[in-house]
Design an enzyme around this catalytic site. Structure first.
Site, PDB file in Angstrom:
ATOM      1  N   ASP A   9       0.863  -1.192   0.000  1.00  0.00           N
ATOM      2  CA  ASP A   9       0.000   0.000   0.000  1.00  0.00           C
ATOM      3  C   ASP A   9       0.898   1.240   0.000  1.00  0.00           C
ATOM      4  O   ASP A   9       1.757   1.388   0.875  1.00  0.00           O
ATOM      5  CB  ASP A   9      -0.878  -0.032   1.259  1.00  0.00           C
ATOM      6  CG  ASP A   9      -1.956   1.029   1.250  1.00  0.00           C
ATOM      7  OD1 ASP A   9      -2.948   0.862   1.958  1.00  0.00           O
ATOM      8  OD2 ASP A   9      -1.784   2.069   0.563  1.00  0.00           O
ATOM      9  N   ASP A 104      -3.774   2.360  -5.254  1.00  0.00           N
ATOM     10  CA  ASP A 104      -2.434   2.349  -4.646  1.00  0.00           C
ATOM     11  C   ASP A 104      -2.151   1.082  -3.845  1.00  0.00           C
ATOM     12  O   ASP A 104      -1.323   1.083  -2.955  1.00  0.00           O
ATOM     13  CB  ASP A 104      -2.221   3.598  -3.790  1.00  0.00           C
ATOM     14  CG  ASP A 104      -2.811   3.472  -2.408  1.00  0.00           C
ATOM     15  OD1 ASP A 104      -3.848   2.783  -2.263  1.00  0.00           O
ATOM     16  OD2 ASP A 104      -2.228   4.042  -1.468  1.00  0.00           O
ATOM     17  N   GLU A 105      -2.846   0.009  -4.192  1.00  0.00           N
ATOM     18  CA  GLU A 105      -2.658  -1.237  -3.438  1.00  0.00           C
ATOM     19  C   GLU A 105      -2.615  -2.443  -4.365  1.00  0.00           C
ATOM     20  O   GLU A 105      -3.413  -2.534  -5.296  1.00  0.00           O
ATOM     21  CB  GLU A 105      -3.882  -1.510  -2.563  1.00  0.00           C
ATOM     22  CG  GLU A 105      -4.021  -0.734  -1.309  1.00  0.00           C
ATOM     23  CD  GLU A 105      -5.423  -0.995  -0.771  1.00  0.00           C
ATOM     24  OE1 GLU A 105      -5.550  -1.848   0.108  1.00  0.00           O
ATOM     25  OE2 GLU A 105      -6.368  -0.365  -1.248  1.00  0.00           O
TER      26      GLU A 105
HETATM   27  N1  DCP Z   1      -8.462   8.376  -1.610  1.00  0.00           N
HETATM   28  C1  DCP Z   1      -9.524   9.235  -1.889  1.00  0.00           C
HETATM   29  N2  DCP Z   1     -10.572   9.336  -1.002  1.00  0.00           N
HETATM   30  C2  DCP Z   1     -10.572   8.591   0.141  1.00  0.00           C
HETATM   31  C3  DCP Z   1      -9.512   7.736   0.429  1.00  0.00           C
HETATM   32  C4  DCP Z   1      -8.452   7.656  -0.477  1.00  0.00           C
HETATM   33  O1  DCP Z   1      -9.513   9.885  -2.941  1.00  0.00           O
HETATM   34  N3  DCP Z   1     -11.605   8.713   0.992  1.00  0.00           N
HETATM   35  C5  DCP Z   1      -7.360   8.313  -2.588  1.00  0.00           C
HETATM   36  C6  DCP Z   1      -6.252   9.192  -2.136  1.00  0.00           C
HETATM   37  C7  DCP Z   1      -5.223   8.279  -1.598  1.00  0.00           C
HETATM   38  C8  DCP Z   1      -5.431   7.026  -2.402  1.00  0.00           C
HETATM   39  O2  DCP Z   1      -6.813   7.007  -2.722  1.00  0.00           O
HETATM   40  O3  DCP Z   1      -3.929   8.812  -1.728  1.00  0.00           O
HETATM   41  C9  DCP Z   1      -5.064   5.769  -1.688  1.00  0.00           C
HETATM   42  O4  DCP Z   1      -5.889   5.580  -0.533  1.00  0.00           O
HETATM   43  P1  DCP Z   1      -5.299   5.047   0.827  1.00  0.00           P
HETATM   44  O5  DCP Z   1      -6.445   4.703   1.696  1.00  0.00           O
HETATM   45  O6  DCP Z   1      -4.271   4.007   0.582  1.00  0.00           O
HETATM   46  O7  DCP Z   1      -4.637   6.330   1.479  1.00  0.00           O
HETATM   47  P2  DCP Z   1      -3.206   6.938   1.276  1.00  0.00           P
HETATM   48  O8  DCP Z   1      -2.362   6.160   0.340  1.00  0.00           O
HETATM   49  O9  DCP Z   1      -3.347   8.365   0.917  1.00  0.00           O
HETATM   50  O10 DCP Z   1      -2.602   6.886   2.730  1.00  0.00           O
HETATM   51  P3  DCP Z   1      -2.051   5.625   3.525  1.00  0.00           P
HETATM   52  O11 DCP Z   1      -0.599   5.921   3.766  1.00  0.00           O
HETATM   53  O12 DCP Z   1      -2.839   5.596   4.787  1.00  0.00           O
HETATM   54  O13 DCP Z   1      -2.252   4.418   2.677  1.00  0.00           O
HETATM   55 MG    MG Z   2      -2.187   4.066   0.549  1.00  0.00          MG
END
Ligand code: DCP
Ligand code: MG
Length: 401
Positions: A9, A104-105
């Site tokens: 992730d 992103d996963e």
């Molecule tokens: N995303 C979004 N709206 C949300 C959650 C996420 O648009 N409610 C988008 C932005 C994030 C991406 O999807 O960058 C990936 O989601 P993640 O839940 O993996 O969150 P992040 O990668 O940003 O943070 P983390 O380090 O917690 O994985």
């Molecule tokens: Mg993420």
């Protein structure tokens, strides 16, 4: 042989990409949003901003209150998707079985590549180094014996972490976790578990009997029962390919964003019926279903599952609903999509052992025929009555044969 699954992730994905593009933003509290000037919400925030309590889904005005120096940027979805695809290609160099789980996963099957956890950890380190070197981004890698536990591992070691959970360690770790740390337990389930069973952590959930969970959550109860014990036999799905000609899909942007589950269920039912009908018209059966959810903030999530071959509305609907329940986070939904892939050509629809299924097959074929004559959206099952030979056509009932 016990499986070795890795979950990767990316850390603060959209925000980290912005920090790579604009190095002066490195180390700063930043957030990405669809529309920084409107009444939008935060898509993600850098870890520096998270220290102030800024998080995904938060309205911009609240985020600004929490963190007055927050820099809010307009996201560029196309760019993020391209990077996501390039990352996926990199991951595919490490394993023949990589599942593109969300933007992103990924999940990766490392069983045959690494053979044991120690080697999988070394591989995880290697992957992290490559991601950093090629993309200047950090990610978190969780390694375990199934998808559920590997995702928990990657969450526990965020950001920029690497963690393995063996089967022996799993029970101790699970016991102390808040239920929300399990993928598939969204805000609503969390609230219901608290309200009905006074359950907040996984150890407490383990004490609830299966039949009690099923009474409240129906088939999803079984998922909760298994997940609380670290049981998950879902396979890695490698098929996800937007341009795959061997898939049949339908999606719809809702007239207004909604978190009303009965509305969402109705849309899933309609989409499933369309997909199933298209399968039958092409004389196909599918062995895999994929659900796409786009939330109000444009966060788009795909989640899939392999299934026994089918082209029935009810099978596809039930799986779509199950997939939805596994990932729904309680936020407002903007778009829903259902697609079927791993298609098998079949001259006749499959032979059924159960009388019930046979009846349903006859019924769906008759419905396809009626739909051709009257149009799709007009005709729907009268729920259980449909199996008894009744159709609901607008307000009238048409007797089925
Ligand atoms: N995303 C979004 N709206 C949300 C959650 C996420 O648009 N409610 C988008 C932005 C994030 C991406 O999807 O960058 C990936 O989601 P993640 O839940 O993996 O969150 P992040 O990668 O940003 O943070 P983390 O380090 O917690 O994985
Ligand atoms: Mg993420």
């Amino acid at each position: 042989m016990e499986k070795i699954i890795a979950h990767i992730d990316m850390d603060a994905f959209f925000a980290s990409i912005e920090q790579v593009k604009k190095p002066w933003l490195k180390g700063k509290a930043i957030a990405v949003s669809g529309n920084p000037n409107g009444r939008s919400v935060i898509a993600t925030a850098s870890y520096e901003a998270r220290k102030y309590g800024v998080k995904a889904g938060m309205p911009l005005s609240t985020a600004r209150k929490f963190c007055p120096y927050l820099i809010i940027l307009k996201g560029n979805m196309e760019e993020y998707e391209t990077i996501s695809e390039n990352l996926y290609n990199l991951f595919c160099e490490f394993s023949p079985a990589v599942e593109y789980y969300s933007i992103d996963e990924v999940f990766m099957d490392l069983t045959y590549v690494a053979k044991e956890f120690e080697a999988a950890l070394s591989l995880g380190k290697l992957i992290k180094n490559e991601v950093l070197e090629q993309f200047h981004l950090t990610c978190s890698v969780g390694i375990s014996y199934n998808k559920l536990m590997s995702k928990i591992a990657s969450k526990l070691c965020k950001p920029d972490g690497l963690m393995a959970i063996t089967k022996e360690e799993a029970q101790e770790i699970l016991k102390k976790l808040p239920v929300s740390k399990i993928t598939g337990i969204g805000r609503k389930t969390e609230m219901l578990l608290k309200e009905k069973f006074n359950v907040e952590i996984v150890g407490e959930l383990q004490k609830v009997q299966l039949d009690e969970l099923v009474k409240v959550f129906h088939s999803y109860g079984k998922f909760l029962y298994n997940a609380s014990r670290g049981i998950d036999d879902s396979p890695i799905i490698t098929f996800v390919d937007k341009d795959d000609p061997k898939s049949v899909g339908n999606s719809i942007t809702l007239e207004r964003d909604t978190d009303d589950v009965s509305e969402i269920k109705a849309v899933l039912k309609m989409l499933s019926a369309k997909v199933a009908s298209r399968l039958r018209i092409g004389k196909f059966q599918c062995r895999s279903i994929k659900l796409t959810i786009r939330y109000e903030d444009f966060y788009t999530f795909t989640h899939g599952k392999e299934i026994p071959p089918t082209s029935l509305d009810s099978d596809i609907y039930n799986i779509s609903l199950q997939l939805f329940r596994e990932v729904y986070n309680g936020c407002k939904v903007r778009l829903l999509g259902v697609s079927a892939s791993l298609l098998d050509k079949s001259e006749a629809l499959r032979l059924f052992d159960e009388l019930q299924t046979l009846k349903e097959e006859k019924l769906v074929l008759a419905m396809d025929d009626l739909r051709k004559r009257y149009g799709y959206d007009k005709l729907e099952y009268g729920s259980i009555n449909a199996l008894k030979g009744d159709f609901v056509f607008q307000d009238k009932k048409i007797s089925g044969s």
